[in-house]
Structures are given as C-alpha cells and as structure tokens.
Design an enzyme around this catalytic site. Structure first.
Site, PDB file in Angstrom:
ATOM      1  N   ASP A  31       0.814  -1.218   0.000  1.00 54.13           N
ATOM      2  CA  ASP A  31       0.000   0.000   0.000  1.00 54.13           C
ATOM      3  C   ASP A  31       0.850   1.272   0.000  1.00 54.13           C
ATOM      4  O   ASP A  31       1.942   1.297   0.558  1.00 54.13           O
ATOM      5  CB  ASP A  31      -0.908  -0.010   1.241  1.00 54.13           C
ATOM      6  CG  ASP A  31      -1.952   1.085   1.184  1.00 54.13           C
ATOM      7  OD1 ASP A  31      -2.373   1.460   0.074  1.00 54.13           O
ATOM      8  OD2 ASP A  31      -2.355   1.559   2.261  1.00 54.13           O
ATOM      9  N   ASN A  79     -11.241  -2.709  -4.304  1.00 55.87           N
ATOM     10  CA  ASN A  79     -10.512  -1.805  -5.209  1.00 55.87           C
ATOM     11  C   ASN A  79     -11.278  -1.504  -6.505  1.00 55.87           C
ATOM     12  O   ASN A  79     -10.918  -0.587  -7.236  1.00 55.87           O
ATOM     13  CB  ASN A  79      -9.107  -2.339  -5.521  1.00 55.87           C
ATOM     14  CG  ASN A  79      -8.136  -2.186  -4.372  1.00 55.87           C
ATOM     15  OD1 ASN A  79      -7.250  -3.017  -4.174  1.00 55.87           O
ATOM     16  ND2 ASN A  79      -8.268  -1.127  -3.577  1.00 55.87           N
TER      17      ASN A  79
HETATM   18  C1  IPE Z   1      -5.385  -2.443   0.514  1.00 51.30           C
HETATM   19  O1  IPE Z   1      -5.064  -1.142   0.233  1.00 51.30           O
HETATM   20  C2  IPE Z   1      -5.490  -3.252  -0.748  1.00 51.30           C
HETATM   21  C3  IPE Z   1      -4.229  -3.500  -1.457  1.00 51.30           C
HETATM   22  C4  IPE Z   1      -3.060  -3.085  -1.083  1.00 51.30           C
HETATM   23  C5  IPE Z   1      -4.347  -4.305  -2.633  1.00 51.30           C
HETATM   24  P1  IPE Z   1      -6.166  -0.037  -0.025  1.00 51.30           P
HETATM   25  O2  IPE Z   1      -5.440   1.220  -0.289  1.00 51.30           O
HETATM   26  O3  IPE Z   1      -7.132  -0.494  -1.027  1.00 51.30           O
HETATM   27  O4  IPE Z   1      -6.920   0.006   1.378  1.00 51.30           O
HETATM   28  P2  IPE Z   1      -7.642   1.224   2.120  1.00 51.30           P
HETATM   29  O5  IPE Z   1      -8.612   1.821   1.147  1.00 51.30           O
HETATM   30  O6  IPE Z   1      -6.581   2.173   2.543  1.00 51.30           O
HETATM   31  O7  IPE Z   1      -8.287   0.588   3.306  1.00 51.30           O
HETATM   32  C1  IPE Z   2      -1.750   0.096  -3.150  1.00 45.90           C
HETATM   33  O1  IPE Z   2      -1.488   1.446  -3.298  1.00 45.90           O
HETATM   34  C2  IPE Z   2      -2.064  -0.585  -4.457  1.00 45.90           C
HETATM   35  C3  IPE Z   2      -3.440  -1.059  -4.549  1.00 45.90           C
HETATM   36  C4  IPE Z   2      -4.387  -0.870  -3.665  1.00 45.90           C
HETATM   37  C5  IPE Z   2      -3.782  -1.798  -5.726  1.00 45.90           C
HETATM   38  P1  IPE Z   2      -2.651   2.500  -3.330  1.00 45.90           P
HETATM   39  O2  IPE Z   2      -3.076   2.682  -4.735  1.00 45.90           O
HETATM   40  O3  IPE Z   2      -3.724   2.148  -2.373  1.00 45.90           O
HETATM   41  O4  IPE Z   2      -1.894   3.794  -2.842  1.00 45.90           O
HETATM   42  P2  IPE Z   2      -2.424   4.858  -1.821  1.00 45.90           P
HETATM   43  O5  IPE Z   2      -2.783   4.121  -0.565  1.00 45.90           O
HETATM   44  O6  IPE Z   2      -3.605   5.520  -2.455  1.00 45.90           O
HETATM   45  O7  IPE Z   2      -1.275   5.777  -1.612  1.00 45.90           O
HETATM   46 MG    MG Z   3      -4.015   2.524  -0.409  1.00 43.22          MG
END
Ligand code: IPE
Ligand code: IPE
Ligand code: MG
Length: 252
Positions: A31, A79
């Site tokens: 993340d 997602n």
């Molecule tokens: C968790 O991260 C899912 C993945 C890393 C694939 P998210 O960015 O989707 O989670 P939230 O929205 O911060 O809870």
């Molecule tokens: C994690 O990074 C990747 C996925 C959830 C697929 P994010 O896209 O959630 O990145 P942030 O949390 O918005 O920075």
């Molecule tokens: Mg994220």
C-alpha cells in the site's frame, strides 16, 4: 558484497534470527503507491509500476530469511471502487507482472498460488495466474500467494456457499463443521495461519486482508510507502516480530 548471478544487485544480508523466530507466513499489504506518485507530481499508476521491482525484492528478502509463505495483497474486492482508468491499469498491470516475473520466480524455486474471487476478475489475469500456478506447482522453496480480487469477507462467503452446497448434497454434516473444516474451504486450503501481518504506508488497518488466517497474527505497521519499501524494511519487521511475545490466549 555483490550477488554472484547479478553483480549489479547487492547480496542480501538478513539479520541472524533463530529459525523458531522467523515467521512462517508473512502477509504483505502493498500500500501507498498512489501517494508515492502524487507526492512526486506523477500519475498514481507510476507508483504501482514501481511496486513490481519492490515485490520481487520482498520475495528475495523472504527467501533470504527462510519465510515459507508470503501473501501479497495486489488487488482487493473493494478496489473496484476506484476510477475506471486506475482499475483498468491495475488489471493489465497484474497480468503483465505475472507474465514478466513467472519465469524469474520459477528459477528461484518459488511456487505461485492465486487467492481471490473469480467473478469480475479479468479473464486475461486469471489466465496468467493459472499459468504461473501451473509452471511453479512443484517448487518447494517458498510459496508466493498473489491475492488478486481478494477480500477476507468474500473468501469466507465463498467458503460458506461451498460448504452449504456440500451439506445439501449430503457430503458434509453440519455437526462436522469445525475450524479445520472451514479452513479446507478457503481459497488456499494449505495456507498456514499468518504470523506476521505487515503493512507499509502508515495506514493501520487490515483492509479486509486474510481475516480468518490473521486471527493471531502479529501486526507490524511501517511508515514507508510501498514503492520505497526495501528488503531492510522486511528484515526490520521480522526483527520486531521475533521480539514479540506470542501467547495465543494462554499464559507463560
Ligand atoms: C489495501 O489497500 C489493498 C491492497 C493493497 C491491494 P487499499 O489502499 O485499497 O486500502 P484502504 O482503502 O486504505 O483501506
Ligand atoms: C496500493 O497502493 C495498491 C493497490 C491498492 C492496488 P494505493 O493505490 O492504495 O496507494 P495509496 O494508498 O492511495 O497511496
Ligand atoms: Mg491505499
């Protein structure tokens, strides 16, 4: 020190930790990619692109430590709520990463397993996941679980549906349903419980990752965005894990 096969790459120097204190199963929430890119005035997708090499380094770090199972959260069932362009990018990207890295993983002796829900997931992604599974099925050094279209609640719902069907067919008796039985209906029935639940990015939540398997996981949250995550962060997390006192509800 340089790496024998790849002089560009520094050989990993894992901390010396007794085998009993190495987590058998590490759950990694990849993340912070979007924030990493946005901090640099780039598109969010640039952060995801950086994640590919970072994941491969995390695999190497786990191999060096002797971790048996690494589960990587790549795309959650939640997602899909993102902008259509980002979802499309992530689907194509997952497909391409699998295609690019499966031979590399195979050469390292890594077995790739997919955990996730089939409906809605792009067919091309499923194809690459299944191809990686097929190619690496007999590898024994480590298991990398690619969690794509994965959600902890979805996994439990899917398990309950299958159990209900088996009960209806007379193949499962309700009185036989135990924790062990439930585990047999999960996406990867061979998956051990999560020992170390590791989330970079500064967020302190599970975001629906491996709910059943993490009941007694040690949580480690790190203030680093995933594109900046290095093998040293993995080593630090495992060192912290090794210092924890795990009681599983009992007493010493
Ligand atoms: C968790 O991260 C899912 C993945 C890393 C694939 P998210 O960015 O989707 O989670 P939230 O929205 O911060 O809870
Ligand atoms: C994690 O990074 C990747 C996925 C959830 C697929 P994010 O896209 O959630 O990145 P942030 O949390 O918005 O920075
Ligand atoms: Mg994220």
């Amino acid at each position: 020190m340089t790496h024998p096969e790849n002089p560009q790459k520094l050989a990993l120097n894992p901390p010396e930790i007794p085998a009993d204190f190495i987590p058998r199963h590490v759950a990694l929430v990849m993340d912070g990619n979007g924030r990493w890119a946005q901090d640099r005035g780039m598109e969010r997708t640039e952060g995801h692109k950086r994640g590919e090499a970072v994941l491969m380094d995390a695999v190497d770090a786990c191999l060096a430590l002797g971790v048996e199972y690494l589960s990587a959260y790549a795309f959650s069932t939640e997602n899909w709520r993102r902008a259509r362009g980002e979802v499309r990018f992530l689907m194509g990207f997952n497909r391409d990463v699998l295609r690019r890295q499966r031979d590399v993983l195979h050469e390292k002796g890594v077995r790739v397993v997919w955990a996730g829900r089939r409906p809605r997931l792009w067919r091309s992604v499923i194809r690459e996941l299944e191809e990686a599974e097929r190619l690496t099925a007999n590898n024994t050094r480590m298991t990398l679980v690619m969690c794509v279209n994965y959600g902890g609640r979805a996994e439990l719902v899917d398990a309950m549906k299958k159990m209900a069907e088996d009960v209806k067919r007379g193949e499962l008796s309700p009185s036989d349903i135990s924790e062990k039985q439930v585990a047999r209906y999960l996406y990867d029935p061979g998956m051990p419980d999560v020992d170390l639940f590791l989330r970079p990015s500064g967020e302190k939540r599970t975001s629906n990752f491996l709910l059943w398997q993490s009941a007694y996981a040690e949580m480690v949250y790190q203030d680093v965005l995933f594109p900046d995550f290095t093998p040293q962060h993995m080593f630090d997390a495992v060192l912290e894990y090794a210092r924890r006192d795990r009681r599983f509800g009992g007493t010493k």
